[in-house]
Design an enzyme around this catalytic site. Sequence first.
Site, PDB file in Angstrom:
ATOM      1  N   TYR A 227       0.853  -1.188   0.000  1.00 62.23           N
ATOM      2  CA  TYR A 227       0.000   0.000   0.000  1.00 62.23           C
ATOM      3  C   TYR A 227       0.884   1.230   0.000  1.00 62.23           C
ATOM      4  CZ  TYR A 227       0.921   1.156   4.923  1.00 62.23           C
ATOM      5  OH  TYR A 227       1.525   1.526   6.098  1.00 62.23           O
ATOM      6  N   CYS A 228       0.264   2.397  -0.180  1.00 64.17           N
ATOM      7  CA  CYS A 228       1.003   3.660  -0.165  1.00 64.17           C
ATOM      8  C   CYS A 228       0.031   4.743   0.290  1.00 64.17           C
ATOM      9  CB  CYS A 228       1.605   3.953  -1.539  1.00 64.17           C
ATOM     10  SG  CYS A 228       0.425   3.895  -2.898  1.00 64.17           S
ATOM     11  N   GLY A 229      -0.024   5.870  -0.427  1.00 70.00           N
ATOM     12  CA  GLY A 229      -0.989   6.907  -0.079  1.00 70.00           C
ATOM     13  C   GLY A 229      -2.327   6.688  -0.731  1.00 70.00           C
TER      14      GLY A 229
END
Length: 271
Positions: A227-229
């Site tokens: 995941y990230c932003g």
Amino acid sequence: MSAVLPASHTVFPFISADALAAALASGGVAVVYVAPDGGPLPAEPIPGSIGTALPAHYADPGDPARGRLPLPSPEAVRRWTAEADLDPDGDIVVYDAANGSAAARAWWVLTWAGLPRVRILDGGLGAWAARSGGAAPPPAQTAVPELAAIDTEAIAADFSAYRLFDARAAAAYAGDGKQPAHLPGAVSSPAGIWQDADGRLLPFAQREALARKLGLFDDDGRPVVAYCGSGVAAAYWIAAVQDLGVKAALYAGSWSAWSSDPARVAAAAPA
């Protein structure tokens, strides 16, 4: 469930600028530019480029519960690709003018929606401009990636059931030190560590060493999730480990969805 695929099932979703130039010369490949914010084609795009935009073509409208760039439906993707005359079974190369994350999100979404022959231009527009012009071997034939998505509810039900990797920059992962800034138990692994200074994918041996250091080859039965932003850098992370045999699910909602619930964030704070 193993996080590592058998070697015969691995894929390599990148193509070099020289190999793309050779493919364009022989015809039969579509080139798709991915603008991160809906802007126009760059001043000097790759000839024949089809312009697309990250928020319009590879995401649904943002929603607090689903994140800034939630996944579109596969049906919606197949509809606009048909309108753009993209052959669903043909060779497609996606690229951007930045660090490759927007192109990787396009690769992930198009492949997930049922277009099996999509590649990312390694190094993006910068690599195209700097190409040597020398002969390049055609890209090796590879298996179709096995891509999976996971949502907030599944992770929140038992986050310890997953091996979570945060593809944002280290500063975003760390936050201000006062409030939780990443998913509980997540390991920081910025997408940029898989690239060289020119934004090109690191050689296999270097990425293999990184993956080993991160424990990606240690099968403890828990699925790997990136995941990230908002599910963009994480898509590059997933692309970068494909030929290593690592199978990772994309949490497209990412931190923008997870952090939309203050109670969920507070519950993850250390006691």
